[in-house]
Write a protein that holds these residues in place. Structure first.
Motif, PDB file in Angstrom:
ATOM      1  N   ASP A   1      29.961-133.042 -35.508  1.00 36.58           N
ATOM      2  CA  ASP A   1      28.886-134.031 -35.573  1.00 36.58           C
ATOM      3  C   ASP A   1      28.737-134.716 -34.223  1.00 36.58           C
ATOM      4  OD1 ASP A   1      28.334-133.503 -38.201  1.00 36.58           O
ATOM      5  OD2 ASP A   1      29.636-135.083 -38.970  1.00 36.58           O
ATOM      6  N   SER A   2      27.867-135.703 -34.201  1.00 36.77           N
ATOM      7  CA  SER A   2      27.628-136.411 -32.944  1.00 36.77           C
ATOM      8  C   SER A   2      28.796-137.307 -32.563  1.00 36.77           C
ATOM      9  CB  SER A   2      26.344-137.216 -33.039  1.00 36.77           C
ATOM     10  OG  SER A   2      26.405-138.101 -34.145  1.00 36.77           O
TER      11      SER A   2
ATOM     12  N   PHE B   1      26.505-135.973 -41.706  1.00 35.38           N
ATOM     13  CA  PHE B   1      25.444-135.730 -40.730  1.00 35.38           C
ATOM     14  C   PHE B   1      24.065-135.988 -41.332  1.00 35.38           C
ATOM     15  CE2 PHE B   1      26.130-131.598 -42.680  1.00 35.38           C
ATOM     16  CZ  PHE B   1      24.859-131.110 -42.864  1.00 35.38           C
TER      17      PHE B   1
ATOM     18  N   TRP C   1      19.694-138.209 -29.084  1.00 43.23           N
ATOM     19  CA  TRP C   1      20.187-136.840 -29.205  1.00 43.23           C
ATOM     20  C   TRP C   1      21.202-136.692 -30.328  1.00 43.23           C
ATOM     21  CZ3 TRP C   1      17.066-133.669 -27.147  1.00 43.23           C
ATOM     22  CH2 TRP C   1      16.359-134.005 -25.986  1.00 43.23           C
ATOM     23  N   LYS C   2      21.909-137.755 -30.658  1.00 39.92           N
ATOM     24  CA  LYS C   2      22.914-137.664 -31.721  1.00 39.92           C
ATOM     25  C   LYS C   2      22.259-137.453 -33.077  1.00 39.92           C
ATOM     26  CE  LYS C   2      25.957-140.498 -29.039  1.00 39.92           C
ATOM     27  NZ  LYS C   2      26.467-141.816 -28.792  1.00 39.92           N
ATOM     28  N   THR C   3      21.220-138.214 -33.364  1.00 39.19           N
ATOM     29  CA  THR C   3      20.534-138.012 -34.633  1.00 39.19           C
ATOM     30  C   THR C   3      19.704-136.733 -34.609  1.00 39.19           C
ATOM     31  OG1 THR C   3      18.717-139.448 -33.923  1.00 39.19           O
ATOM     32  CG2 THR C   3      20.473-140.457 -35.206  1.00 39.19           C
TER      33      THR C   3
ATOM     34  N   TRP D   1      20.647-133.917 -33.197  1.00 42.43           N
ATOM     35  CA  TRP D   1      21.602-132.855 -33.494  1.00 42.43           C
ATOM     36  C   TRP D   1      21.885-132.787 -34.997  1.00 42.43           C
ATOM     37  CZ3 TRP D   1      23.500-128.446 -32.503  1.00 42.43           C
ATOM     38  CH2 TRP D   1      24.722-128.037 -33.012  1.00 42.43           C
ATOM     39  N   CYS D   2      22.044-133.947 -35.621  1.00 40.33           N
ATOM     40  CA  CYS D   2      22.287-133.973 -37.059  1.00 40.33           C
ATOM     41  C   CYS D   2      21.052-133.501 -37.829  1.00 40.33           C
ATOM     42  CB  CYS D   2      22.707-135.365 -37.499  1.00 40.33           C
ATOM     43  SG  CYS D   2      24.337-135.821 -36.877  1.00 40.33           S
ATOM     44  N   SER D   3      19.866-133.748 -37.313  1.00 42.06           N
ATOM     45  CA  SER D   3      18.643-133.255 -37.942  1.00 42.06           C
ATOM     46  C   SER D   3      18.562-131.736 -37.844  1.00 42.06           C
ATOM     47  CB  SER D   3      17.417-133.872 -37.267  1.00 42.06           C
ATOM     48  OG  SER D   3      17.438-135.264 -37.365  1.00 42.06           O
ATOM     49  N   VAL D   4      18.965-131.184 -36.720  1.00 42.55           N
ATOM     50  CA  VAL D   4      18.991-129.731 -36.563  1.00 42.55           C
ATOM     51  C   VAL D   4      20.005-129.127 -37.530  1.00 42.55           C
ATOM     52  CG1 VAL D   4      19.617-127.865 -34.965  1.00 42.55           C
ATOM     53  CG2 VAL D   4      18.127-129.717 -34.210  1.00 42.55           C
ATOM     54  N   LYS D   5      21.143-129.783 -37.700  1.00 40.09           N
ATOM     55  CA  LYS D   5      22.133-129.295 -38.660  1.00 40.09           C
ATOM     56  C   LYS D   5      21.578-129.318 -40.080  1.00 40.09           C
ATOM     57  CE  LYS D   5      26.402-130.363 -38.478  1.00 40.09           C
ATOM     58  NZ  LYS D   5      27.702-131.029 -38.398  1.00 40.09           N
TER      59      LYS D   5
ATOM     60  N   LEU E   1      14.003-135.086 -37.183  1.00 44.03           N
ATOM     61  CA  LEU E   1      14.034-134.600 -35.806  1.00 44.03           C
ATOM     62  C   LEU E   1      12.884-135.184 -35.003  1.00 44.03           C
ATOM     63  CD1 LEU E   1      15.425-132.680 -33.785  1.00 44.03           C
ATOM     64  CD2 LEU E   1      13.878-130.898 -34.569  1.00 44.03           C
TER      65      LEU E   1
END
Length: 116
Positions: A30-31, A39, A54-56, A58-62, A111
């Motif tokens: 996770d971030s 996430f 970018w942290k959220t 990345w979690c949106s992409v996951k 995202l």
């Protein structure tokens, strides 16, 4: 016979890719700065006021990858049931595609929210 082999190969491919995508979404790091939150919760905390988070993102992409993996597993299971001549349960399983679709839409929204 060749059509049956093609269907069997496609079921196996969807199953393997779906499992790999689910594994990636669950086991990818996770971030980091949010202990105790999943996430999905981190992606939900995206704000319109904070650009390029970018942290959220990345979690949106996951979340999108998790939904895509679920979509492929549902597709493989429904196709397998129909191949075994269980048409009604296979069609009912196909109706479950709504759940990953909602996950993909939510992940895309989060995202967009985290990057805009």
């Amino acid at each position: 016979m060749k059509r049956e082999q093609e269907i069997r190969r496609r079921i196996t491919l969807y199953w393997l890719v779906g499992i790999c995508l689910l594994g990636f979404a669950i086991f990818a790091p996770d971030s980091g700065n949010h202990p105790g939150l999943s996430f999905i919760q981190v992606a939900r905390h995206a704000s319109w006021h904070q650009r390029l988070d970018w942290k959220t993102a990345w979690c949106s992409v996951k979340l999108i990858v998790l939904s895509l993996g679920g979509f492929l597993l549902i597709e493989a299971f429904g196709t397998w049931l129909i191949r075994l001549r269980y048409e009604l349960p296979g069609m009912l399983v196909y109706l479950l595609h709504v759940v990953p679709l909602l996950g993909m839409l939510a992940g895309g929204y989060y995202l967009l929210k985290s990057l805009a």
